[in-house]
Design a protein around this motif. Structure first.
Motif, PDB file in Angstrom:
ATOM      1  N   HIS A 145       0.840  -1.206   0.000  1.00 40.27           N
ATOM      2  CA  HIS A 145       0.000   0.000   0.000  1.00 40.27           C
ATOM      3  C   HIS A 145       0.872   1.252   0.000  1.00 40.27           C
ATOM      4  O   HIS A 145       0.572   2.224  -0.719  1.00 40.27           O
ATOM      5  CB  HIS A 145      -0.898  -0.010   1.236  1.00 40.27           C
ATOM      6  N   ARG A 146       1.955   1.220   0.755  1.00 38.57           N
ATOM      7  CA  ARG A 146       2.863   2.370   0.803  1.00 38.57           C
ATOM      8  C   ARG A 146       3.509   2.594  -0.565  1.00 38.57           C
ATOM      9  O   ARG A 146       3.603   3.736  -1.044  1.00 38.57           O
ATOM     10  CB  ARG A 146       3.928   2.140   1.875  1.00 38.57           C
ATOM     11  N   ARG A 147       3.944   1.512  -1.202  1.00 38.41           N
ATOM     12  CA  ARG A 147       4.548   1.646  -2.534  1.00 38.41           C
ATOM     13  C   ARG A 147       3.542   2.195  -3.540  1.00 38.41           C
ATOM     14  O   ARG A 147       3.874   2.983  -4.420  1.00 38.41           O
ATOM     15  CB  ARG A 147       5.064   0.286  -3.020  1.00 38.41           C
ATOM     16  N   MET A 148       2.295   1.754  -3.390  1.00 42.22           N
ATOM     17  CA  MET A 148       1.255   2.169  -4.326  1.00 42.22           C
ATOM     18  C   MET A 148       0.955   3.665  -4.202  1.00 42.22           C
ATOM     19  O   MET A 148       0.800   4.363  -5.204  1.00 42.22           O
ATOM     20  CB  MET A 148      -0.011   1.363  -4.055  1.00 42.22           C
ATOM     21  N   THR A 149       0.856   4.160  -2.992  1.00 37.68           N
ATOM     22  CA  THR A 149       0.372   5.528  -2.775  1.00 37.68           C
ATOM     23  C   THR A 149       1.482   6.568  -2.670  1.00 37.68           C
ATOM     24  O   THR A 149       1.209   7.766  -2.808  1.00 37.68           O
ATOM     25  CB  THR A 149      -0.480   5.580  -1.500  1.00 37.68           C
ATOM     26  N   ASP A 150       2.715   6.149  -2.426  1.00 40.64           N
ATOM     27  CA  ASP A 150       3.819   7.103  -2.293  1.00 40.64           C
ATOM     28  C   ASP A 150       4.383   7.409  -3.680  1.00 40.64           C
ATOM     29  O   ASP A 150       5.502   7.034  -4.016  1.00 40.64           O
ATOM     30  CB  ASP A 150       4.895   6.525  -1.374  1.00 40.64           C
ATOM     31  N   ASP A 151       3.574   8.112  -4.492  1.00 40.60           N
ATOM     32  CA  ASP A 151       3.956   8.347  -5.886  1.00 40.60           C
ATOM     33  C   ASP A 151       4.040   9.828  -6.234  1.00 40.60           C
ATOM     34  O   ASP A 151       4.049  10.204  -7.402  1.00 40.60           O
ATOM     35  CB  ASP A 151       2.964   7.660  -6.826  1.00 40.60           C
ATOM     36  N   GLY A 152       4.098  10.672  -5.219  1.00 43.81           N
ATOM     37  CA  GLY A 152       4.242  12.108  -5.458  1.00 43.81           C
ATOM     38  C   GLY A 152       2.943  12.867  -5.588  1.00 43.81           C
ATOM     39  O   GLY A 152       2.953  14.100  -5.673  1.00 43.81           O
ATOM     40  N   THR A 153       1.797  12.160  -5.584  1.00 43.64           N
ATOM     41  CA  THR A 153       0.515  12.844  -5.790  1.00 43.64           C
ATOM     42  C   THR A 153       0.202  13.818  -4.672  1.00 43.64           C
ATOM     43  O   THR A 153      -0.183  14.967  -4.920  1.00 43.64           O
ATOM     44  CB  THR A 153      -0.618  11.814  -5.914  1.00 43.64           C
ATOM     45  N   GLN A 154       0.363  13.382  -3.424  1.00 47.25           N
ATOM     46  CA  GLN A 154       0.001  14.250  -2.302  1.00 47.25           C
ATOM     47  C   GLN A 154       0.874  15.502  -2.267  1.00 47.25           C
ATOM     48  O   GLN A 154       0.389  16.605  -1.974  1.00 47.25           O
ATOM     49  CB  GLN A 154       0.109  13.484  -0.982  1.00 47.25           C
ATOM     50  N   GLU A 155       2.144  15.377  -2.586  1.00 46.45           N
ATOM     51  CA  GLU A 155       3.031  16.541  -2.610  1.00 46.45           C
ATOM     52  C   GLU A 155       2.595  17.517  -3.709  1.00 46.45           C
ATOM     53  O   GLU A 155       2.601  18.739  -3.512  1.00 46.45           O
ATOM     54  CB  GLU A 155       4.474  16.104  -2.851  1.00 46.45           C
ATOM     55  N   ALA A 156       2.176  16.958  -4.865  1.00 46.07           N
ATOM     56  CA  ALA A 156       1.738  17.811  -5.975  1.00 46.07           C
ATOM     57  C   ALA A 156       0.430  18.534  -5.623  1.00 46.07           C
ATOM     58  O   ALA A 156       0.270  19.733  -5.909  1.00 46.07           O
ATOM     59  CB  ALA A 156       1.557  16.973  -7.232  1.00 46.07           C
ATOM     60  N   LEU A 157      -0.494  17.819  -4.998  1.00 42.38           N
ATOM     61  CA  LEU A 157      -1.759  18.438  -4.596  1.00 42.38           C
ATOM     62  C   LEU A 157      -1.523  19.556  -3.590  1.00 42.38           C
ATOM     63  O   LEU A 157      -2.156  20.627  -3.655  1.00 42.38           O
ATOM     64  CB  LEU A 157      -2.696  17.384  -4.000  1.00 42.38           C
ATOM     65  N   LEU A 158      -0.613  19.323  -2.647  1.00 47.75           N
ATOM     66  CA  LEU A 158      -0.305  20.351  -1.647  1.00 47.75           C
ATOM     67  C   LEU A 158       0.308  21.580  -2.307  1.00 47.75           C
ATOM     68  O   LEU A 158      -0.022  22.722  -1.950  1.00 47.75           O
ATOM     69  CB  LEU A 158       0.658  19.768  -0.608  1.00 47.75           C
ATOM     70  N   ALA A 159       1.183  21.358  -3.300  1.00 48.43           N
ATOM     71  CA  ALA A 159       1.804  22.485  -3.994  1.00 48.43           C
ATOM     72  C   ALA A 159       0.760  23.324  -4.720  1.00 48.43           C
ATOM     73  O   ALA A 159       0.828  24.565  -4.724  1.00 48.43           O
ATOM     74  CB  ALA A 159       2.844  21.957  -4.990  1.00 48.43           C
ATOM     75  N   ILE A 160      -0.242  22.675  -5.321  1.00 48.19           N
ATOM     76  CA  ILE A 160      -1.309  23.412  -6.023  1.00 48.19           C
ATOM     77  C   ILE A 160      -2.134  24.223  -5.033  1.00 48.19           C
ATOM     78  O   ILE A 160      -2.403  25.408  -5.236  1.00 48.19           O
ATOM     79  CB  ILE A 160      -2.210  22.428  -6.798  1.00 48.19           C
ATOM     80  N   ARG A 161      -2.536  23.591  -3.948  1.00 50.00           N
ATOM     81  CA  ARG A 161      -3.428  24.260  -2.995  1.00 50.00           C
ATOM     82  C   ARG A 161      -2.736  25.392  -2.254  1.00 50.00           C
ATOM     83  O   ARG A 161      -3.384  26.349  -1.813  1.00 50.00           O
ATOM     84  CB  ARG A 161      -3.983  23.233  -2.007  1.00 50.00           C
ATOM     85  N   ASN A 162      -1.431  25.294  -2.105  1.00 48.89           N
ATOM     86  CA  ASN A 162      -0.700  26.368  -1.435  1.00 48.89           C
ATOM     87  C   ASN A 162      -0.724  27.661  -2.238  1.00 48.89           C
ATOM     88  O   ASN A 162      -0.611  28.751  -1.678  1.00 48.89           O
ATOM     89  CB  ASN A 162       0.744  25.945  -1.180  1.00 48.89           C
ATOM     90  N   GLN A 163      -0.883  27.560  -3.567  1.00 48.84           N
ATOM     91  CA  GLN A 163      -0.852  28.764  -4.397  1.00 48.84           C
ATOM     92  C   GLN A 163      -2.198  29.109  -5.017  1.00 48.84           C
ATOM     93  O   GLN A 163      -2.347  30.176  -5.611  1.00 48.84           O
ATOM     94  CB  GLN A 163       0.183  28.611  -5.511  1.00 48.84           C
ATOM     95  N   ASP A 164      -3.201  28.243  -4.881  1.00 51.36           N
ATOM     96  CA  ASP A 164      -4.505  28.515  -5.502  1.00 51.36           C
ATOM     97  C   ASP A 164      -5.611  28.049  -4.561  1.00 51.36           C
ATOM     98  O   ASP A 164      -5.827  26.851  -4.375  1.00 51.36           O
ATOM     99  CB  ASP A 164      -4.606  27.779  -6.844  1.00 51.36           C
TER     100      ASP A 164
END
Length: 795
Positions: free
Chosen positions: A480-499
């Motif tokens: 499960h960790r390998r499946m979900t640790d794919d950079g998505t959460q970091e990318a979503l956080l980067a978007i929400r921090n600026q928009d």
């Protein structure tokens, strides 16, 4: 269990609970200790791909907004009545979004315990010996249905609800209680709209069985007609606040109201007989589905969960013939049970009734057969403990199982697993020899309950345990960790921090199947759900999925993709950002960030959730267009729907026709003229959101001409619209989206959602509560008057 003193029901329940927990600890040790999650990547992947993300989303939304009845985090949005349809499944959310996976085994174990408890309570009302109730309830707790079908969560809930209904009926017949039965019915119906169908059929069969097997059929018929059926109807009333919204959502799905509904085909099949192969498959289901393979290696009808399976234990199957003796009533019960099982095996109408003739599945109907077999076996166990075992009938029990398995092994069926067949033979021999020793009085009869219990425990481990582990792809913390640790959460956080605005995000890769948006908390398009007809019609109209056809699976509309590289369509749907593992080069999109392995792109032409179109094009015009390729056809569709509203028929009250012929005549489509320029105008005149919630959107528009306000929200009767504070009728446009006519000039806009069926459901539920209270009051008043008359007479 060696004591001759009868145990109380509470003591029997305590013994059962202890046995359930001991067996569960042995059976599910890797799940209980956290070495693995009770979820799968294989044929049981809905446990991970669907149930987990659904529960994560609802846990998050309930905490954030409460129950709004609508969500924008699957597809383009839809009602959420079905997401909390499984009443017992709500327990998955107790640990919050991040605890759903860990909670799964505990919810499953809870259902095992509850199912066993209700079955024990039922048997305590039906049979003499408390030992019978404990032994049979343990067998039911780990029967084949719960072992395999129970891995699909809703069917584990059915495992609890049907013995609960049987117990409630028996409880009323014995104690004449007014409250238990309607409450049990209401709780059952509140878990799924499909229960409303299958439960209705279930009650019909229950009434027939109780009447036919009764020593006084006419008196029993009167009890059902005068007492039971009104209380069951009252249960339907009490369930209305949950049942009607569930029903409204299911009726709005493309699988029910669309052209791919299966009702007629299922009814036609029901009028015939099952094929010889199907009958053999059902016979094999008596000895556990693993006889035809485990998990993805299952080679029976449909798949591992939808094929027939009725396993209750070889020992119990050996004992059923004991009912031929000693009395006429036992023989009547035996013959009636065998007749019902044979009728089910022969005629598909019995299983198709369970799902309202809407699908070719076996599913919960197999549990009904298991319950019939278990009740027959429980009566046989009770009889064996009470008066002993008949040797000739024991031979019949061993003989019919041996002949049935030999028939299957020599039938030419593909996929038969010899090792499993050997297990069945060995267990049949073990049960036969053990019971023969008691029949010959070589072992003391007081040890028979212990022996039966030991046989059941041995079977659970030898037969059921492989179904969870062998040849299965189990989700572990590491996978499960390998499946979900794919950079998505970091990318979503980067978007929400600026928009901080309201927009859709889409991923060009998958993390958790089609349910990434539910698991990862963003508004996406790609979705796995029972979608509304409006959303499906939009996807079909825009060429994202094919129209229904006999070649399509009945559930293909559950899987809706995103718009892919169709950048104009992404803009129409309000997709402002995409996440991609590879670079993309789309008109109007720019790369703004790189979060780990994920590229983030921003769409400068993303349109608001509501736009005002002043041109029109009809569905017929778009359907009849001729293009050199599918890609060219999609470009024409996308240009058309960015520049005009798609109507079923041309509306002369506003706007003008879109020049589709001119577009088709162009050899090269100019992006600036056909896309950038109209998109900029729609951004300026479209919906400026001032407040946003799942069920309430407020904002303003300022079109310079009269037109059609079109939302990128699927049409649903639960939405209502106010423009400048005045109620405004909503219509369908763009194949299946919310829309309304608007005049030129600035306007305020308010969209509100109320779950369809909620208001009438609450009214009917309140009526049910009043009716139940009136019945209880009338009963108490009648009892008091009777007591008073008795007191006067005594004086």
């Amino acid at each position: 269990m060696l004591t001759t003193k009868p145990a109380s029901t509470l003591q029997a329940l305590s013994i059962l609970l202890g046995l359930q927990l001991l067996v569960a600890l042995s059976l599910f040790f890797p799940f209980i200790t956290g070495q693995a999650y009770f979820a799968y990547f294989d044929i049981g992947s809905d446990s991970y791909w669907q149930v987990v993300p659904d529960a994560m989303h609802m846990a998050r939304q309930l905490t954030r907004e409460g129950f709004t009845g609508w969500s924008f985090e699957f597809g383009l949005g839809g009602p959420t009545a079905l997401l909390i349809g499984d009443t017992l499944g709500l327990a998955h959310m107790l640990g919050g979004p991040d605890g759903v996976l860990s909670m799964r085994i505990w919810v499953y174990l809870t259902k095992i315990v509850l199912g066993g408890i209700f079955f024990l309570l039922l048997l305590r009302l039906l049979f003499k010996r408390w030992e019978t109730s404990v032994i049979a309830a343990l067998a039911y707790s780990f029967c084949g249905f719960m072992t395999i079908n129970g891995q699909w969560d809703i069917e584990a809930t059915e495992f609890v609800l049907y013995p609960m209904l049987l117990w409630a009926i028996a409880h009323h017949l014995k104690n004449n209680s007014l409250i238990v039965l309607p409450i049990a019915v209401a709780f059952t119906l509140s878990s799924s709209v499909f229960f409303a169908v299958s439960a209705s059929v279930f009650f019909t069969f229950c009434a027939l069985l109780w009447i036919v097997t009764s020593n006084h059929p006419l008196a029993m018929l009167k009890k059902w007609t005068v007492h039971l059926l009104p209380l069951i109807a009252l249960g339907y009333l009490l369930s209305a606040p949950r049942l009607l919204p569930l029903l409204a959502q299911v009726l709005d799905s493309s699988r029910i109201s669309g052209s791919d509904a299966l009702f007629e085909a299922v009814v036609r099949e029901s009028l015939g007989l099952n094929s010889g192969e199907m009958i053999l498959q059902q016979i094999s289901g008596l000895f556990h589905k693993d006889l035809l393979g485990i998990g993805d290696k299952y080679r029976g009808y449909k798949n591992y969960f939808e094929g027939p399976g009725f396993y209750i234990g070889v020992t119990f199957l050996v004992l059923i013939p004991q009912l031929y003796l000693p009395d006429k009533n036992s023989r009547k019960v035996l013959f009636m049970g065998i007749l019902l099982v044979c009728a089910y095996f022969l005629f598909p109408v019995f299983r198709n009734m369970a799902v309202g003739f809407s699908a070719f599945y076996f599913r919960v109907s197999t549990l009904w057969v298991s319950l019939v077999l278990l009740l027959l076996a429980s009566k046989a166990v009770d009889q064996a403990i009470e008066i002993g075992i008949n040797r000739r009938l024991l031979l019949v029990g061993v003989g019919w199982i041996t002949l049935a398995v030999l028939l299957l092994m020599n039938s030419g069926m593909t996929g038969l697993v010899k090792l499993h067949a050997l297990k069945v033979f060995a267990l049949c021999l073990l049960a036969g020899v053990t019971l023969f020793l008691f029949a010959r009085n070589l072992w003391s009869a007081k040890f028979l309950p212990i022996a039966l219990l030991a046989l059941i425990v041995v079977e659970i481990h030898l037969v059921n345990q492989p179904s969870y582990f062998e040849d299965r792809k189990i989700v572990t913390p590491e996978s499960h960790r390998r499946m979900t640790d794919d950079g998505t959460q970091e990318a979503l956080l980067a978007i929400r921090n600026q928009d901080k605005g309201v927009y859709r995000i889409e991923k060009m890769y998958e993390t958790i199947f089609y349910t990434d948006s539910l698991a990862q908390n963003y508004m996406g398009i790609k979705s796995y759900y029972l979608h509304s007809k409006g959303m499906v019609d939009f996807f079909i109209g825009m060429g994202l999925i094919p129209p229904p056809s006999p070649k399509q699976a009945p559930n293909y509309t559950n899987l809706l993709p995103n718009a892919g590289g169709r950048y104009m369509l992404n803009s129409l749907l309000g997709v402002k950002y995409i996440l991609s593992k590879t670079p993309v080069n789309w008109e109007g999109w720019e790369r703004i960030d790189f979060a780990g392995p994920v590229y983030i792109y921003k769409n400068n032409y993303a349109l608001p959730f509501g736009i005002v179109q002043t041109q029109q094009v009809t569905q017929k015009m778009l359907a009849s267009l001729i293009a050199p390729s599918q890609e060219a056809a999609n470009i024409i569709r996308d240009v058309a729907i960015v520049n005009a509203v798609v109507m079923q028929q041309f509306d002369t009250s506003f706007g003008q026709r879109f020049a589709l012929d001119e577009l088709l005549a162009q050899q090269v489509v100019t992006v600036e003229q056909s896309y950038f320029s109209p998109a900029r105008k729609l951004q300026q005149t479209g919906l400026n959101i001032t407040s946003f919630a799942s069920n309430k959107i407020a904002g303003s528009i300022r079109p310079d001409q009269a037109g059609m306000l079109v939302f990128s929200i699927p049409f649903n009767s639960g939405w209502s619209l106010k423009i400048d504070g005045q109620p405004t009728p909503l219509v369908r446009a763009n194949y299946g989206m919310l829309a309304a006519k608007v005049a030129a000039g600035p306007h305020t806009v308010e969209l509100d959602f109320e779950l369809p069926g909620q208001q009438p459901g609450l009214l009917l539920g309140a009526l049910g509560v009043l009716a139940l209270a009136a019945l209880v009051w009338a009963r108490k008043r009648s009892t008091c008057k009777t007591a008073a008359r008795g007191l006067v007479g005594h004086n």
